[in-house]
Enzyme design. Structure first.
Site, mmCIF file in Angstrom:
data_model
loop_
_atom_site.group_PDB
_atom_site.id
_atom_site.type_symbol
_atom_site.label_atom_id
_atom_site.label_comp_id
_atom_site.label_asym_id
_atom_site.label_seq_id
_atom_site.Cartn_x
_atom_site.Cartn_y
_atom_site.Cartn_z
ATOM 1 N N CYS A 255 0.876 -1.181 0.000
ATOM 2 C CA CYS A 255 0.000 0.000 0.000
ATOM 3 C C CYS A 255 0.910 1.228 0.000
ATOM 4 O O CYS A 255 2.118 1.106 -0.060
ATOM 5 C CB CYS A 255 -0.949 -0.006 1.192
ATOM 6 S SG CYS A 255 -0.170 0.273 2.776
ATOM 7 N N SER A 256 0.327 2.418 0.088
ATOM 8 C CA SER A 256 1.169 3.608 -0.058
ATOM 9 C C SER A 256 2.261 3.690 0.997
ATOM 10 O O SER A 256 3.385 3.984 0.670
ATOM 11 C CB SER A 256 0.356 4.889 -0.119
ATOM 12 O OG SER A 256 -0.819 4.813 0.593
#
Length: 101
Positions: free
Chosen positions: A9-10
Site C-alpha cells: 500500500c502507499s
C-alpha cells in the site's frame, strides 16, 4: 512449504492490520501462509528478495497495477476496496489463495 502473500500500500501501515486479520483467518483454516506488508515504494526490493507467490495491492495504489504486472513473476491483483475498507482478512486471503492455485 508456506505460500507467500505480499501486500503493498502507499506506506505499508494500513495493510499491517489487514495482514494480522489475514494471518488469523489462515490459522483458523489451517493454511500454511506467510503474509507481509510493505510500502509500494519498496515493493520492487521486496519482490526481488522475498519472491512472493502473489502480490496484492491496496486500493490506493491500484494505479501501479500495470507496472507490477510487468515486473513481478507472480500474479498481481488489487484488493477489493470494500474488503480493504472493512479489513476483511478472510476474504482477501481467499482472493490471494485463489490467484496462487
Amino acid at each position: 512449504m508456506a505460500k507467500k502473500i505480499m501486500l503493498a500500500c502507499s506506506a505499508g501501515m494500513s495493510t499491517s492490520l489487514l495482514v494480522n486479520k489475514m494471518q488469523k483467518a489462515a490459522t483458523d483454516k489451517g493454511e500454511d501462509v506467510e503474509i507481509f506488508a510493505t510500502a509500494a515504494a519498496d515493493a520492487d526490493n521486496k519482490l526481488a528478495s522475498e519472491h512472493p507467490d502473489v502480490l496484492m495491492l491496496g486500493p490506493q495504489v491500484r494505479y501501479m497495477l500495470a507496472d507490477f504486472e510487468k515486473q513481478a513473476d507472480c500474479p498481481v491483483a488489487v484488493i477489493d476496496m470494500r474488503d480493504y475498507g472493512l479489513m476483511n482478512g478472510e476474504k482477501v486471503l481467499e482472493d490471494a489463495l485463489a490467484l496462487i492455485k
